[in-house]
Design an enzyme around this catalytic site. Structure first.
Site, PDB file in Angstrom:
ATOM      1  N   GLN B 259       0.826  -1.196   0.000  1.00  0.00           N
ATOM      2  CA  GLN B 259       0.000   0.000   0.000  1.00  0.00           C
ATOM      3  C   GLN B 259       0.866   1.253   0.000  1.00  0.00           C
ATOM      4  OE1 GLN B 259      -3.477   1.237  -0.718  1.00  0.00           O
ATOM      5  NE2 GLN B 259      -3.190  -0.904  -0.207  1.00  0.00           N
ATOM      6  N   HIS B 262       2.569   2.975  -3.201  1.00  0.00           N
ATOM      7  CA  HIS B 262       1.790   3.710  -4.197  1.00  0.00           C
ATOM      8  C   HIS B 262       2.185   5.167  -4.255  1.00  0.00           C
ATOM      9  CE1 HIS B 262      -1.245   1.243  -6.052  1.00  0.00           C
ATOM     10  NE2 HIS B 262      -1.517   0.646  -4.911  1.00  0.00           N
ATOM     11  N   GLU B 327     -10.411   2.176   2.682  1.00  0.00           N
ATOM     12  CA  GLU B 327     -10.584   1.721   1.301  1.00  0.00           C
ATOM     13  C   GLU B 327     -10.421   0.198   1.245  1.00  0.00           C
ATOM     14  OE1 GLU B 327      -7.394   3.043  -1.144  1.00  0.00           O
ATOM     15  OE2 GLU B 327      -8.423   2.598  -3.029  1.00  0.00           O
ATOM     16  N   HIS B 328      -9.322  -0.308   1.823  1.00  0.00           N
ATOM     17  CA  HIS B 328      -9.042  -1.744   1.870  1.00  0.00           C
ATOM     18  C   HIS B 328      -8.965  -2.190   3.325  1.00  0.00           C
ATOM     19  CE1 HIS B 328      -6.784  -0.202  -1.748  1.00  0.00           C
ATOM     20  NE2 HIS B 328      -7.526  -1.129  -2.322  1.00  0.00           N
ATOM     21  N   ASP B 361      -6.014  -5.985  -6.307  1.00  0.00           N
ATOM     22  CA  ASP B 361      -5.625  -4.928  -7.244  1.00  0.00           C
ATOM     23  C   ASP B 361      -5.645  -5.425  -8.679  1.00  0.00           C
ATOM     24  OD1 ASP B 361      -5.244  -2.931  -5.419  1.00  0.00           O
ATOM     25  OD2 ASP B 361      -3.102  -3.332  -5.147  1.00  0.00           O
ATOM     26  N   HIS B 420     -51.630  20.701  -9.792  1.00  0.00           N
ATOM     27  CA  HIS B 420     -51.380  19.278  -9.567  1.00  0.00           C
ATOM     28  C   HIS B 420     -52.710  18.567  -9.297  1.00  0.00           C
ATOM     29  CE1 HIS B 420     -47.188  20.374  -9.317  1.00  0.00           C
ATOM     30  NE2 HIS B 420     -46.818  19.147  -8.984  1.00  0.00           N
TER      31      HIS B 420
END
Lengths: 431, 431
Positions: B259, B262, B327-328, B361, B420
């Site tokens: 991770q 990145h 996220e993960h 991934d 209406h």
């Protein structure tokens, strides 16, 4: 007079493109003011809410009075007519029944390699519902925003509503109770959106904010997006009616005006292959306008943004509808179903002559919060999924990792992400 | 050294709140530049694209060369290794199989009153996929963005990718072909986003834009939102690993670093109830860092944003995970399933010790485009639904309108919307 476009005319494509490009909203630039309000609420919490409420709503509050009490809600309900409360309950039951079918299923399976896969849906932990004050304060919108959240299983449904000079619409409070709203606060504007997004001592933060509002509310929702989720920013409402010569011009005129009475920036469009129907509808609109309470608004909308489009035949209406991507689409013609099946872009479709759009606004069951301004090309009406999110699930056993590992390692290395490759390789004794 | 938090410490709540509030991104203020670029592309179309490409990518194009030819794509494929192409095909097949199960069903039913109800899902008419140039140009992301669109049934899938000095990553072109991208243009930046949203003579507009990009691309996506749909604005990636003393510290260290490599702003967090595991993982991270090609990036991420959190027990980890909304999420402990079932907020869950996040991934099947920066509280990973929209359907017969009409009329009048009410009443001979 509204626009009249004839598909047979050599200028039609240009005229239609002009209709598509029509701007019906003046976007006020309130972003700097909104930024300051949000920062102030983040910094000072309840004290900022109290100050803005004094300034904008002319109402003196203290923190203990921000929340609307159950007793107030009950008193509001007692002030409503039995007929209206009963209609709200009918609406709630129908909206709930329709939305219950939207509840998504979890998925879990094992593939041929033995990999376990799936996804799980969970409700957001809390939802905030903005309700405008004054004339735009609609109990039906409270139901349409809160019921899907409740069906989704959201445990906290928090309503904020401004009370100018201390006034709250009793029907809105009654609708909130009927809809299952769990907390109500008498704050509005950008400050209420900020409180929902960031929280104060009195108002715990939510994860998602929905509901319509003025330019300040819209700008605040855009600004807090990311901190929380938001729904669409709604623009002026619109209807397209596709009809053939069998349709009743007076009923269509009534539907065009129901849309037009919302707002001088609303838009009502008739597409037909019958010049006779086009004329009859235009006449009926004028006749009906003369007795409408909101004739000034509806008349302005029809004059400035209304349109009657003559198409060669109804099949030729399909690409026009897709380009307009209307919020509401009524189809009143023979084989309405067949025509509807060919439409790609519409927020909601009303089939046949006995389905006026106003039924959908209140008691049809589908949501009346729908994509405006051509956004039906890429978005949907509000629903249960807007209050839920999906978590993917993956589980490899040693054997399936051995099958998949080499491809992951190859791609990791091809992307120059060696640590990715190694996190797989180490489990396979490959390094 | 990364943060070390101990749930037993009196300062834990403050420390954890600090971790939650950590800003990992400097948001560059490029909005004025982006506004001007978009306006220029709207005004001058291809000519503007050509000018910006000359200026930013140092590449001289004419309109005919904006589009990447099939021959170029084929040549790119021929330049890739057979192993990588095969891995891309494995990935594509698995992503497709996983996403095919997300395809939503239409619904149609008749309720007790005889009202016909339902909804219909349709694909957006065209999707645009932004792919960054240079080092952030990942073939796996091409698959993850394009395959769900293809599964959704989107007829036009349009990729834009900058080619600085004329260079295009052959793997990205190969992935585009494998993924089913139908058009590729060698433009990038805010100008490419503007072209996708508004169209030029060469690039027809799309309805939805997805894919990652730099600050200019993100700002452009925010600006064109409304004209088209957009996906989330992705922030730096993050992982939370929940593990007990049975987990392998070296494997966990490898995952934390996968991770971290990145981006220096990526975030890797370990939550454990075992001080021994915490120490062993921290040591293994240092050992592994020393041999990583991207050690500088991964080391900075781990030092600046990494964290090791000691929880009283793993049940106590659940609310911490929900607040982080990662996220993960990797769960490597006994009864990982049971723990996963109690988590509300996570983009993707990886169960057990043999499911490193890097498998997800590339070749797991679920999407790797996932909500970052705590947005898993309210949003989901990319999927088929992001390329489809739902149209509600309503059809009343004369009898069911007679049942529902009075409630609609009552609510229309209660809301002050007489037109209406009349659009319903006129069909019931009520006025």
């Amino acid at each position: 007079m509204p626009l009249r476009l004839d598909a047979g005319s050599p200028t039609f494509e240009r005229d239609f493109a002009g209709l598509l490009a029509m701007k019906r909203e003046v976007s006020e630039d309130v972003d700097n003011a909104v930024k300051a309000i949000i920062e102030d609420v983040v910094a000072r919490g309840d004290a900022a809410l109290i100050d803005y409420t004094r300034r904008f709503d002319r109402l003196e509050l203290d923190a203990a009075r921000l929340r609307v009490t159950e007793a107030e809600v009950d008193r509001a309900g007692a002030a409503c007519s039995a007929e209206t409360l009963s209609a709200l309950r009918v609406a709630r039951a129908r909206i709930e029944a329709y939305h219950a079918r939207q509840k998504p299923s979890d998925d879990r399976y094992v593939d041929a390699l033995g990999v376990e896969l799936g996804h799980r849906w969970t409700a957001v932990e809390a939802a905030g519902l903005y309700v405008p004050g004054g004339t735009a304060s609609y109990p039906s919108s409270v139901l349409m925003n809160a019921v899907p959240a409740q069906v989704a299983g959201v445990p906290r449904i928090v309503m904020v509503v401004p009370s100018p000079d201390g006034a709250l619409n009793p029907l809105v409070l009654a609708a909130a109770k009927i809809a299952g709203v769990t907390e109500i606060y008498r704050v509005g504007g950008a400050q209420a959106v900020a409180a929902l997004a960031y929280g104060t001592a009195t108002i715990a933060p939510v994860a998602k904010i929905v509901g319509p509002g003025n330019a300040y509310v819209a700008a605040a929702k855009r600004r807090v997006f990311g901190q929380v989720g938001i729904d669409m920013i709604a623009g002026p409402s619109e209807v397209v009616v596709v009809a053939d010569r069998h349709a009743n011009p007076d009923w269509i005129a009534a539907d065009l005006l129901a849309q037009a009475e919302h707002d001088a920036a609303a838009q009502s469009i008739l597409i037909t292959d019958s010049p006779e129907l086009a004329d009859a509808v235009a006449e009926a609109v004028e006749r009906r306008l003369s007795t409408l309470p909101r004739a000034a608004i509806a008349g302005a909308s029809w004059r400035d943004y209304g349109a009657v489009i003559l198409a060669k035949d109804l099949q030729a209406a399909v690409p026009l509808v897709d380009r307009l991507a209307p919020e509401h689409l009524e189809i009143e013609c023979e084989d309405a179903e067949g025509l509807a099946a060919r439409i790609r872009n519409a927020g909601a479709i009303f089939l046949g002559s006995h389905t006026p759009e106003a039924i959908g606004d209140y008691v049809g069951g589908p949501n009346h919060v729908l994509p405006t301004a051509r956004s039906a090309r890429f978005s949907s009406g509000l629903g249960v999924l807007d209050f839920m999110k999906r978590t993917s699930i993956l589980k490899c056993a040693p054997e399936s990792l051995r099958e998949l590992g080499p491809s992951a390692i190859a791609l990791g290395r091809a992307e120059g992400l060696e640590a990715h490759a190694r996190s797989v390789a180490v489990r396979l004794n490959l390094g």
